[in-house]
Design a protein around this motif. Sequence first.
Motif: not given
Lengths: 112, 111
Positions: A35, A43-44, A48, A50, A57-59, A90
Amino acid sequence: DVKVTQSSRYLVKRTGEKVFLECVQDMDHENMFWYRQDPGLGLRLIYFSYDVKMKEKGDIPEGYSVSREKKERFSLILESASTNQTSMYLCASSLPGGEKLFFGSGTQLSVL
Amino acid sequence: SQQGEEDPQALSIQEGENATMNCSYKTSINNLQWYRQNSGRGLVHLILIRSNEREKHSGRLRVTLDTSKKSSSLLITASRAADTASYFCARRETSGSRLTFGEGTQLTVNP
């Protein structure tokens, strides 16, 4: 207790540099996250993972890439750092299906 | 705003008083979590409440969830100076597995 360790607390880099942010967790967690935190934006999620060698991809993935060669390590890469990537970064981890995240202490990155 | 709001953005109280922070959201959730962040540090998980729960307690913390109003509140009773921190709510939405954080409430407890 779970420990998530980020390699640097503070980092100063120049525009255009390639930057590596490292994160290591010691509890065999499958899930790991990066993040960024900016004032007024919360927090964005950037990326991530697994599982080993797996990433999603996140945001806000633009300008970033990640690497997960080993289960315990999740690296965030800024291919060519820019001033708008100055931020607190983070790292977090969790068990598969785990509901709560365990965070590292953060890396405050300044790009000049 | 990232599909949710926390209210107030900042709260200043005296030691011994109660502190209430609110979180609203727009989508359906599986659970809602509260985290605490000391200045310049990472976040620490405080408490989780599931969508089928209405209230949960942990020590001096009390969390409520109203899914009909899509809102949650965190109450810290008998606050201490050491409670000074930022508090974030985070929603795990039913449509995905991500945890989406709010913008946080900065709590200052004055001795």
